[in-house]
Scaffold this motif. Sequence first.
Motif, short mmCIF file in Angstrom:
data_model
loop_
_atom_site.label_atom_id
_atom_site.label_comp_id
_atom_site.label_asym_id
_atom_site.label_seq_id
_atom_site.Cartn_x
_atom_site.Cartn_y
_atom_site.Cartn_z
N GLY A 13 0.83 -1.20 0.00
CA GLY A 13 0.00 0.00 0.00
C GLY A 13 0.86 1.25 0.00
N PHE A 14 0.20 2.38 0.14
CA PHE A 14 0.88 3.67 0.10
C PHE A 14 0.35 4.56 1.20
CE2 PHE A 14 0.97 1.93 -4.14
CZ PHE A 14 2.32 2.06 -4.48
N VAL A 15 1.27 5.33 1.79
CA VAL A 15 0.92 6.32 2.80
C VAL A 15 1.48 7.65 2.31
CG1 VAL A 15 1.29 7.06 5.19
CG2 VAL A 15 1.05 4.62 4.66
N GLU A 16 0.65 8.69 2.39
CA GLU A 16 1.12 10.03 2.04
C GLU A 16 1.16 10.86 3.30
OE1 GLU A 16 0.20 12.66 -1.79
OE2 GLU A 16 -1.22 11.03 -1.49
N MET A 17 2.32 11.48 3.54
CA MET A 17 2.48 12.33 4.72
C MET A 17 2.73 13.76 4.27
SD MET A 17 4.60 9.88 7.32
CE MET A 17 4.23 10.91 8.73
N THR A 18 2.24 14.71 5.05
CA THR A 18 2.33 16.12 4.65
C THR A 18 3.73 16.70 4.81
OG1 THR A 18 1.60 16.78 6.85
CG2 THR A 18 -0.09 16.61 5.15
N ASP A 19 4.51 16.20 5.75
CA ASP A 19 5.84 16.76 6.03
C ASP A 19 6.94 15.80 5.58
OD1 ASP A 19 7.58 18.79 7.45
OD2 ASP A 19 8.08 16.96 8.58
N ASP A 20 7.85 16.28 4.73
CA ASP A 20 8.92 15.43 4.21
C ASP A 20 9.83 14.87 5.31
OD1 ASP A 20 7.96 15.90 1.69
OD2 ASP A 20 9.68 17.06 1.00
N ASP A 21 10.19 15.69 6.29
CA ASP A 21 11.07 15.23 7.36
C ASP A 21 10.40 14.15 8.20
OD1 ASP A 21 13.16 16.88 6.59
OD2 ASP A 21 12.49 18.54 7.89
N ALA A 22 9.12 14.32 8.49
CA ALA A 22 8.37 13.32 9.25
C ALA A 22 8.29 12.02 8.46
CB ALA A 22 6.98 13.84 9.58
N ALA A 23 8.09 12.14 7.14
CA ALA A 23 8.02 10.96 6.28
C ALA A 23 9.34 10.20 6.28
CB ALA A 23 7.63 11.36 4.86
N LEU A 24 10.44 10.92 6.17
CA LEU A 24 11.76 10.27 6.18
C LEU A 24 12.03 9.59 7.51
CD1 LEU A 24 13.83 12.95 4.24
CD2 LEU A 24 13.06 10.71 3.41
N ASP A 25 11.60 10.22 8.60
CA ASP A 25 11.75 9.62 9.93
C ASP A 25 10.92 8.35 10.03
OD1 ASP A 25 12.68 9.42 12.55
OD2 ASP A 25 11.07 10.69 13.35
N ALA A 26 9.69 8.39 9.52
CA ALA A 26 8.81 7.21 9.54
C ALA A 26 9.42 6.08 8.72
CB ALA A 26 7.43 7.58 9.01
N ILE A 27 9.96 6.41 7.55
CA ILE A 27 10.57 5.40 6.68
C ILE A 27 11.72 4.70 7.41
CG2 ILE A 27 11.98 5.07 4.60
CD1 ILE A 27 10.22 7.31 3.31
N SER A 28 12.62 5.49 7.99
CA SER A 28 13.80 4.88 8.64
C SER A 28 13.42 4.08 9.88
CB SER A 28 14.85 5.94 8.97
OG SER A 28 14.36 6.83 9.94
N THR A 29 12.39 4.49 10.58
CA THR A 29 11.99 3.80 11.81
C THR A 29 11.14 2.57 11.54
OG1 THR A 29 12.03 5.90 13.00
CG2 THR A 29 10.86 4.08 14.05
N LEU A 30 10.22 2.66 10.58
CA LEU A 30 9.26 1.57 10.36
C LEU A 30 9.75 0.49 9.39
CD1 LEU A 30 5.93 3.60 10.28
CD2 LEU A 30 6.87 2.24 12.15
N ASN A 31 10.79 0.79 8.60
CA ASN A 31 11.29 -0.23 7.67
C ASN A 31 11.80 -1.45 8.47
OD1 ASN A 31 11.98 -1.26 5.08
ND2 ASN A 31 14.11 -0.73 5.47
#
Length: 96
Positions: A47-65
């Motif tokens: 699936g796909f998740v869209e986040m409004t803030d790029d920095d928050a998205a990058l943090d989510a990617i590195s933590t949840l992968n």
Amino acid sequence: MSKKIYVGNLSYSTTEETLRNQFSQFGEVETVTIIMDKMTNRSKGFGFVEMTDDDAALDAISTLNQKDIDGRKVRVNEAEERKPRPRFDDNRDGRN
């Protein structure tokens, strides 16, 4: 500008609400979409998740992968633009 995130290796039982809860810990979630098979109406496992803030998205990617969600280690990374696929040509009789 929002950032689109790919989430793969999802359990068939994972819901959009589950993903929204996981990602909202890092910032505002704009949309969540789990891709469903048209024939079976069952998740295709990504699936796909869209986040409004790029920095928050990058943090989510590195933590949840590789984090365990519903019994599966999910793959999380920045979504890539879909490459155009050739259209199906229904010209079966050979005429142009």
